[in-house]
Scaffold this active site. Structure first.
Site, PDB file in Angstrom:
ATOM      1  CD  GLN A  89      -3.062  -0.681   2.275  1.00 33.25           C
ATOM      2  OE1 GLN A  89      -3.101  -1.356   3.283  1.00 33.25           O
ATOM      3  NE2 GLN A  89      -3.872   0.337   2.079  1.00 33.25           N
ATOM      4  CG  HIS A  90       0.294   3.458   2.408  1.00 31.49           C
ATOM      5  ND1 HIS A  90      -1.011   3.869   2.506  1.00 31.49           N
ATOM      6  CD2 HIS A  90       0.513   2.594   3.434  1.00 31.49           C
ATOM      7  CE1 HIS A  90      -1.560   3.285   3.562  1.00 31.49           C
ATOM      8  NE2 HIS A  90      -0.667   2.505   4.134  1.00 31.49           N
ATOM      9  CG  ASP A 121       0.190  -5.213   1.454  1.00 30.23           C
ATOM     10  OD1 ASP A 121      -0.581  -4.326   1.886  1.00 30.23           O
ATOM     11  OD2 ASP A 121       1.419  -5.191   1.665  1.00 30.23           O
TER      12      ASP A 121
END
Length: 497
Positions: free
Chosen positions: A79-80, A241
């Site tokens: 992520q991110h 994820d």
């Protein structure tokens, strides 16, 4: 028979798992290592081209006869991350990752522009924490002005792999909620947060459309040829994820708590409604299945135990023996395991600390136990916030590399005072992506099975890996956890200074 595949692009490796739904078994699993570029300023970056090379390598390692039977796939991704593309779809700069702490100042700037942390949460449901995508945009504007000037599309890591697979630029609600820009209550981009991030341009024009959870896309002919897949393969939307691990552990209905012991540590629980904390004690994310996924994330989990094992030249696969030779609480040795800074507790500039050293506990075994306990106590710190928020759970479903350790499984059961179960499929995110692909394909065919139906049918638990809390050890860990909190309280002013 038809097969589905799950792709998990993590921080340390990219994995591909191929699943046979009829036989209910994994028929192929491959992985390729990924390099991480680290800077003294806290930057953590990867080249998206390396993800593509790893993807190609993984599929090349799967037998052609297996690849020929794949009908659908989905991508799980860390992520991110921030992947900037120009109008032609070319990557403009290395991807800044979830564990990148070089943008902590930009987090504060964005929230100050909105009116502070409370106003940020009111506007979108989450504060802008270090590592979130939003802070990477103003950092890029300052430090990579050419990339900023040519920016046409902002993608997350899993979005980028979907772009490579389909030629389409799109995102989905779960991963998008980790950018900091999505209002999780309304599932729309927050104008206030976009304007606070960059008042000089229309960031909404750089964000891709948000696809429905059950959407399917055609694989691009070039991608199918490169990967050796049928031209008829369908690509589901996938997700972050953690969102895919929620599917892979069956965490798609209320009441189940999932814990992932990977490079980072996470706790998450499905909800049918938004679960927003006004103090921002947890991430109020969306799920990738139409609901919400309140989540606690720590930035230091197996990365810490691996660092200790490397320092003392032993393999983590053989480290359970070190746990067996040391008592709960590591004879007073405490580690604040904040090697990458930390998100829970919120110490983006934090550093690792060892405390309580004496002549009895200065051993490799004690250091390793202190690392494992410290990583687990950080998760307990987040779990306590869930409990204060009124959430209740009767067990933990464990996934991630750390779940392979019998000692760590027992440690979690004892520290949290809850039974621990482990799915038979250890690669929760990759398996979850495969199940999402199966669900979306069935939906397109009008089969009507819900995602809960799919996980009920395919997510099995391994009774041999279960752990039950031991009251005596639980008492010892409670004492050690209190000691951990005392050191945390004492050192927090220094870590934030």
């Amino acid at each position: 028979m038809e097969l589905v595949a799950g792709i998990d692009a993590g921080t340390q490796s990219l994995k591909v798992l191929v699943y046979d739904p009829a036989a209910r078994k994994v028929v192929a699993s491959t992985s390729a290592a990924l390099e991480l570029t680290s800077g003294a300023d806290g930057s953590r970056e990867q080249a998206p081209a390396d993800w593509v090379a790893a993807l190609n390598s993984c599929f090349a390692a799967i037998a052609p006869a297996v690849r020929a039977r794949i009908v659908a796939l989905a991508v799980s991704g860390q992520q991110h991350g921030f992947v900037p593309l120009d109008a032609a779809g070319q990557v403009l700069a290395p991807a800044k990752l979830w564990c990148d702490t070089s943008t902590s100042a930009e987090c504060a700037q964005i929230m100050d522009a909105v009116g502070g942390s409370a106003q940020t949460i009111a506007a979108a449901g989450n504060p802008i924490l270090t590592g979130y995508t939003a802070s990477k945009l103003p950092w890029t504007k300052t430090h990579r002005p050419e990339a900023y000037a040519n920016l046409a599309t902002i993608l997350l890591p899993h979005d980028y792999l979907n772009f490579v697979l389909t030629g389409e630029r799109f995102c989905e609600y779960g991963d998008a909620s980790g950018t900091g820009w999505l209002d999780v209550r309304t599932r729309t981009w927050s104008p206030d947060l976009l304007r606070a991030t960059d008042p000089d341009r229309d960031l909404a024009a750089c964000l891709p459309p948000i696809a429905a959870p059950e959407a399917l896309y055609d694989i691009a002919p070039a991608a199918a040829k490169t990967l050796g897949l049928p031209a008829t393969v369908k690509v589901a939307v996938g997700g972050g994820d953690n969102m895919m691990a929620a599917i892979g552990t069956g965490c798609v209905t209320p009441g189940r708590l999932a814990m992932s012991l990977g490079t980072s540590g996470t706790l998450f629980a499905y909800s049918d409604t938004p679960v927003v904390d006004p103090e921002g004690a947890w991430a109020a994310f969306c799920s990738s299945t139409g609901g919400w996924l309140p989540l606690i994330c720590t930035m230091n989990c197996t990365v810490v135990t691996e660092q200790v094992a490397d320092a003392f030249d032993f393999n983590t696969r053989h480290a359970d023996g070190h746990l067996r030779t040391t008592p709960p609480g590591a004879d007073g040795l405490v580690m604040l395991p904040f090697l990458n800074g930390e998100r829970t507790p919120d110490l983006p500039l934090g550093k690792g600390v060892l405390a309580g050293l004496d002549t009895t506990n200065m051993t490799p075994a004690h250091f390793y136990r202190a690392a494992m306990e410290g990583a687990t106590y950080s998760l307990k710190y987040g779990y306590d916030a869930f409990v204060r928020g009124g959430m209740q759970f009767d067990r933990i479903v464990l996934t991630g590399g750390g779940s392979n350790s019998a000692q760590w499984r027992q440690l979690v059961a004892d520290v949290f005072g809850l039974p621990v179960d482990v799915p038979t499929q250890s690669e929760g995110a990759a398996f979850g992506a495969a199940l999402q692909a199966l669900w979306a394909l069935g939906h397109a065919r009008g089969e009507g099975a819900s995602i809960a139906d799919i996980t009920e049918r395919h997510v099995a638990l391994d009774p041999q890996l279960s752990a039950r809390p031991d009251p005596a050890r639980g008492h010892a860990y409670a004492t050690a956890y209190t000691r951990f909190l005392r050191y945390l309280d004492a050192l927090t002013p220094l870590q934030r200074g």
